[in-house]
Design an enzyme around this catalytic site. Structure first.
Site, mmCIF file in Angstrom:
data_model
loop_
_atom_site.group_PDB
_atom_site.id
_atom_site.type_symbol
_atom_site.label_atom_id
_atom_site.label_comp_id
_atom_site.label_asym_id
_atom_site.label_seq_id
_atom_site.Cartn_x
_atom_site.Cartn_y
_atom_site.Cartn_z
ATOM 1 N N ASN A 7 93.681 40.137 -128.613
ATOM 2 C CA ASN A 7 93.157 40.125 -127.251
ATOM 3 C C ASN A 7 92.852 38.681 -126.832
ATOM 4 O OD1 ASN A 7 91.260 40.145 -125.110
ATOM 5 N ND2 ASN A 7 90.847 42.303 -125.513
ATOM 6 N N HIS A 10 89.435 36.207 -124.166
ATOM 7 C CA HIS A 10 88.384 35.221 -124.459
ATOM 8 C C HIS A 10 88.856 33.790 -124.164
ATOM 9 C CE1 HIS A 10 86.303 38.588 -126.291
ATOM 10 N NE2 HIS A 10 87.458 38.907 -126.828
ATOM 11 N N HIS A 43 92.721 42.399 -120.567
ATOM 12 C CA HIS A 43 91.975 43.343 -119.732
ATOM 13 C C HIS A 43 91.858 42.726 -118.339
ATOM 14 C CE1 HIS A 43 87.989 45.873 -119.349
ATOM 15 N NE2 HIS A 43 88.789 46.035 -118.319
ATOM 16 N N ARG A 45 90.069 42.892 -115.393
ATOM 17 C CA ARG A 45 88.865 43.548 -114.899
ATOM 18 C C ARG A 45 88.829 43.491 -113.380
ATOM 19 N NH1 ARG A 45 84.723 44.082 -119.319
ATOM 20 N NH2 ARG A 45 83.404 44.868 -117.646
ATOM 21 N N ARG A 49 86.823 38.481 -114.047
ATOM 22 C CA ARG A 49 85.962 37.456 -114.673
ATOM 23 C C ARG A 49 86.711 36.613 -115.700
ATOM 24 N NH1 ARG A 49 81.991 41.137 -118.327
ATOM 25 N NH2 ARG A 49 81.555 42.068 -116.322
ATOM 26 N N GLU A 70 94.503 46.591 -120.963
ATOM 27 C CA GLU A 70 93.272 47.383 -120.880
ATOM 28 C C GLU A 70 92.866 47.426 -119.423
ATOM 29 O OE1 GLU A 70 90.238 45.593 -123.209
ATOM 30 O OE2 GLU A 70 91.319 45.872 -125.058
ATOM 31 N N THR A 101 83.281 45.532 -123.044
ATOM 32 C CA THR A 101 83.313 46.988 -122.914
ATOM 33 C C THR A 101 82.307 47.589 -123.886
ATOM 34 O OG1 THR A 101 85.686 46.668 -122.635
ATOM 35 C CG2 THR A 101 84.908 48.929 -122.788
ATOM 36 N N GLU A 151 92.360 54.745 -128.851
ATOM 37 C CA GLU A 151 91.840 53.605 -129.607
ATOM 38 C C GLU A 151 90.391 53.937 -129.920
ATOM 39 O OE1 GLU A 151 92.276 49.652 -127.913
ATOM 40 O OE2 GLU A 151 90.576 48.927 -129.087
ATOM 41 N N HIS A 191 87.294 46.725 -131.560
ATOM 42 C CA HIS A 191 86.030 46.254 -130.974
ATOM 43 C C HIS A 191 85.066 45.806 -132.067
ATOM 44 C CE1 HIS A 191 83.008 45.468 -127.992
ATOM 45 N NE2 HIS A 191 83.889 45.766 -127.064
HETATM 46 N N1 PXP Z 1 89.532 47.068 -127.706
HETATM 47 C C1 PXP Z 1 88.999 47.225 -126.464
HETATM 48 C C2 PXP Z 1 89.297 48.476 -125.718
HETATM 49 C C3 PXP Z 1 88.202 46.219 -125.899
HETATM 50 O O1 PXP Z 1 87.677 46.381 -124.672
HETATM 51 C C4 PXP Z 1 87.994 45.036 -126.621
HETATM 52 C C5 PXP Z 1 87.183 43.926 -126.019
HETATM 53 O O2 PXP Z 1 87.870 43.285 -125.017
HETATM 54 C C6 PXP Z 1 88.591 44.912 -127.899
HETATM 55 C C7 PXP Z 1 89.320 45.966 -128.415
HETATM 56 C C8 PXP Z 1 88.432 43.683 -128.719
HETATM 57 O O3 PXP Z 1 87.084 43.558 -129.069
HETATM 58 P P1 PXP Z 1 86.598 42.189 -129.743
HETATM 59 O O4 PXP Z 1 86.761 41.117 -128.739
HETATM 60 O O5 PXP Z 1 85.173 42.494 -130.078
HETATM 61 O O6 PXP Z 1 87.454 41.974 -130.958
#
Ligand code: PXP
Length: 246
Positions: A7, A10, A43, A45, A49, A70, A101, A151, A191
């Site tokens: 992901n 970040h 994602h 959003r 953001r 996402e 999330t 998921e 997550h």
């Molecule tokens: N899966 C989903 C559905 C999420 O919303 C997120 C966070 O963006 C992640 C996985 C990844 O989580 P993390 O950034 O804590 O690894």
């Protein structure tokens, strides 16, 4: 082998802190690909953001593995997703105030709406996954509304405060995987997963994809994103092999 979805939201969060052009999540995705990422996740959003529409458009053009979008179920985002046509969407709940999330999607309380939306995506050959808590009712509802995959939210496991609690939460996740597979759903998880807590997930859960963001991007600050992704791939491989030998 369990696949790794990286992901890159970040990276966009850092860019948006200055409203500038760097660091670019599109570059991050390319380097994550070199490091062995199997899936790139973003994602989009509603409040934009971190990921911007331009990122989604460019990633749709440049990700040749799988792009997992996402998204919430708002009309605007659904229309964008149908236009862009990513390989996979993961429906998530979205609250403006949250930092990330927080919980899984409530499928049971919005079955009709989800059935309609999921049908629109499936009609366009977009693979649909739902981000849910490891809860039997939600899993069965996910199957009923037509999702192909779920998921499982690993946040509670990631936040466990003792080894005992973490084993109990892994058992709950394990049972959730069994229930989901019994009704024909494919299972992903994510997550809060890190280089420290991902090993037991790989060894104990029979899943397809792990979706990891924050920990990989954090490590990338020090070792570069390509290396950070490769290290996570190696870790998954090592624990997958331990699982095979048991
Ligand atoms: N899966 C989903 C559905 C999420 O919303 C997120 C966070 O963006 C992640 C996985 C990844 O989580 P993390 O950034 O804590 O690894």
């Amino acid at each position: 082998m369990i696949k790794l979805g990286v992901n890159v939201d970040h990276v966009a969060t850092i860019r948006q802190a200055r409203m500038t052009y760097e660091p670019d999540p599109v570059t991050a995705a390319g380097l994550a690909d070199l490091g062995g990422a199997d899936v790139i996740t973003i994602h989009l959003r509603e409040d934009r953001r971190h990921i911007q529409d331009r990122d989604l458009e460019l990633l749709r053009e440049t990700v040749f593995t799988k792009l997992n979008l996402e998204m919430a179920t708002s009309q605007e985002i659904v229309d964008i997703a149908l236009k862009i046509n990513p390989g996979q969407i993961t429906l998530v709940p979205e609250k403006r105030q949250e930092i990330t999330t927080e919980g899984g999607l409530s499928v049971t309380s919005q079955k009709k709406m989800l059935t309609d939306i999921i049908k629109r995506f499936k009609d366009q050959d977009i693979y649909v996954s739902l981000f849910i808590d490891p809860d039997e009712k939600q899993i069965l509802a996910a199957s009923e509304v037509g999702a192909q995959s779920i998921e499982l939210h690993t946040g509670s496991y990631a936040n466990a405060e003792s080894e005992e609690q973490s084993s109990e939460l892994l058992e709950i996740l394990n049972e959730a995987v069994r229930i989901a597979r019994n009704v024909g759903l494919r299972v992903n998880a994510g997550h809060g997963l890190t280089y420290k807590n991902t090993g037991p997930v790989v060894e104990q859960l029979d899943i397809e994809e792990l979706h990891i963001g924050h920990s990989i991007v954090s490590r990338a600050i020090f070792v570069g994103i390509e290396n950070a992704v490769r290290e996570m791939k190696d870790l998954i491989y090592k624990h997958y092999m331990i699982k095979q030998s048991l």
